[in-house]
Design an enzyme around this catalytic site. Structure first.
Site, PDB file in Angstrom:
ATOM      1  N   LYS A   1      17.106  16.908   9.326  1.00  0.00           N
ATOM      2  CA  LYS A   1      15.886  16.200   9.671  1.00  0.00           C
ATOM      3  C   LYS A   1      14.538  16.973   9.939  1.00  0.00           C
ATOM      4  CE  LYS A   1      15.326  11.637  10.264  1.00  0.00           C
ATOM      5  NZ  LYS A   1      16.012  10.729   9.641  1.00  0.00           N
TER       6      LYS A   1
HETATM    7  N1  GLU Z   1      15.421   8.558   6.585  1.00  0.00           N
HETATM    8  C1  GLU Z   1      16.692   7.968   5.970  1.00  0.00           C
HETATM    9  C2  GLU Z   1      17.900   8.029   6.941  1.00  0.00           C
HETATM   10  O1  GLU Z   1      17.633   8.247   8.196  1.00  0.00           O
HETATM   11  C3  GLU Z   1      17.023   8.314   4.584  1.00  0.00           C
HETATM   12  C4  GLU Z   1      17.583  10.107   4.597  1.00  0.00           C
HETATM   13  C5  GLU Z   1      17.566  10.420   3.054  1.00  0.00           C
HETATM   14  O2  GLU Z   1      17.455   9.649   2.263  1.00  0.00           O
HETATM   15  O3  GLU Z   1      17.789  11.646   2.910  1.00  0.00           O
HETATM   16  O4  GLU Z   1      18.855   7.758   6.725  1.00  0.00           O
END
Ligand code: GLU
Length: 425
Positions: A116
């Site tokens: 993240k």
């Molecule tokens: N931000 C989204 C999540 O928390 C998508 C993450 C992604 O598609 O890599 O799942």
């Protein structure tokens, strides 16, 4: 239960998503009988990078932003996870969100680890030019972290397909070749996937249907409140409404709107696309965010921020089903109360995994250079979500625990056994 893997006391009295994540991790690790060395290896991120990003603002002044990328695990594959632009971004939050991505990808069985990123900024107060320069600076600073086989960002709170287009462009320039698979959630013309924008909300709807079937709830006799009206909240509300459920409340930063006879979600979505927020929306009477959470509804979908349901308000929640569209909307100190009250909670790492599942499809399509129809994307994503729900439900029965603990058990077990197979130094 006394935990063998007790974490040190919190640094502050404030709720902290990292502590919530660790509490759940500890509980599942205990039930799984995880050995201490595996526990220690899985509990801390593999990598945490903090960068300073000096950016020229429109007024000519240079402002320096803090950017983060945490790779929690790359055991199951390249790390995957969004990039968040918000004033609340800090290292602990990004660490928690990165670990959640590891568990999320493992629960739905896609070949990714978890990561993240985030930048501490207020995107609503920045111009497009400022956001573009900030995003390009971040991409440059993270050029050795990101990569289609290494670490793959996606949109999250405060970012969108345009942000992904800038990351893709900047990374491709630095790499000297078009590299669409470095990022997912791109605009369609740049190699995005059909169905990606709707994917998280669609997965929330599929999880809601699966849970309703277990609870023998009839959609046309059920009511639902949705907290948050961004991409996840609005699309979840629309698709759940299409299942016959009456959506009686929605909310965004401007407040919560309640109509016991049901809101017209399509109309609310059109209103927001015109007005940029629900401010001034007349479809329902204004209530507070706390009142929305405590409404007498059958289903509650928290799709906004972390730590919305806590030990303080958990006892007053009347919904029998909570489906977590957001990451970490329930603080760990509320888990036992919801459990005691017989509330079924479909946890974030399962409920909102539709987004990353279609991100995986986008990455596959980019690598194939061949694009699927929306129908194929949706069918495969729905199948992933249903299978994941069933496997978590089965684990919950086996271990006589909540769906949340069961989801962690399924995920940790998968990552731990992969780590063992891969070995170590
Ligand atoms: N931000 C989204 C999540 O928390 C998508 C993450 C992604 O598609 O890599 O799942």
């Amino acid at each position: 239960m006394t935990l063998k893997f007790k974490e040190p006391a919190p640094i502050t009295d404030d709720l902290n998503p990292l502590e919530s994540m660790m509490e759940r991790f500890n509980e599942a690790a205990e039930i799984l009988g995880l050995d201490e060395s595996t526990y220690n290896a899985l509990k801390s991120p593999e990598k945490a990078v903090i960068v300073s990003l000096p950016v020229t603002m429109d007024d000519g002044k240079i402002k320096t932003f803090q950017g983060y990328r945490v790779v929690h695990s790359s055991k199951l594959g390249p790390s995957k996870g969004g990039v968040r632009y918000s004033m609340g971004v800090n290292l602990d939050e990004v660490k928690a969100l990165a670990a959640w991505m590891t568990w999320k990808c493992a629960v739905v069985g896609i070949p990714y680890g978890g990561g993240k990123g985030g930048i501490q900024c207020d995107p609503r107060k920045m111009s497009q030019g400022e956001l573009e320069r900030l995003t390009r600076a971040f991409t440059g600073a993270m050029r050795d972290v990101f990569g289609p086989e290494r670490d793959i960002p996606a949109p999250d709170m405060g970012t969108n397909p345009q942000t992904m287009a800038w990351i893709m462009d900047e990374y491709s320039k630095l790499a000297g070749q078009a590299t669409p698979a470095v990022v997912t959630g791109k605009p369609l013309v740049l190699g995005g996937s059909l169905g990606r924008v709707e994917a998280t909300g669609r997965g929330v709807m599929v999880s809601t249907r699966s849970a309703m079937a277990k609870l023998k709830m009839n959609p046309t006799e059920s009511t639902c409140a949705v907290q948050g009206f961004g991409n996840v909240g609005s699309i979840s509300a629309k698709l759940i409404e299409q299942q016959g459920v009456t959506i009686v409340a929605i909310s965004d930063i401007s407040g919560a709107y309640y109509n016991p006879d049901g809101l017209d979600i399509e109309e609310a979505i059109n209103y927001v696309s015109r007005e940029k927020s629900l401010e001034g929306y007349k479809g329902g009477k204004i209530i507070s965010n706390d009142e929305l959470l405590e409404l007498d509804v059958d289903i509650l979908i928290p799709a906004a921020l972390e730590d919305q349901i806590t030990e303080e308000n958990a006892d007053r929640i009347k919904a029998k089903l909570i489906v977590e569209g957001a990451n970490g909307p329930t603080a760990s100190n509320a888990d036992a109360i919801l459990d005691k009250n017989g509330v079924m909670v479909v946890p974030d790492i399962l409920a909102n995994a539709g987004g990353v599942s279609v991100s995986y499809f986008e990455w596959v399509q980019n690598r194939l250079g061949y694009f699927w129809t929306e129908e194929r994307v949706n069918r495969r994503a729905d199948r992933i979500m249903k299978q994941a729900f069933d496997s978590v439900y089965k684990a919950a029965r086996k271990h006589k625990c909540s769906l949340r603990t069961a989801a962690y058990i399924v995920a940790i077990d998968k990552v731990a056994s992969t780590s063992k197979l891969r070995g170590s130094f």
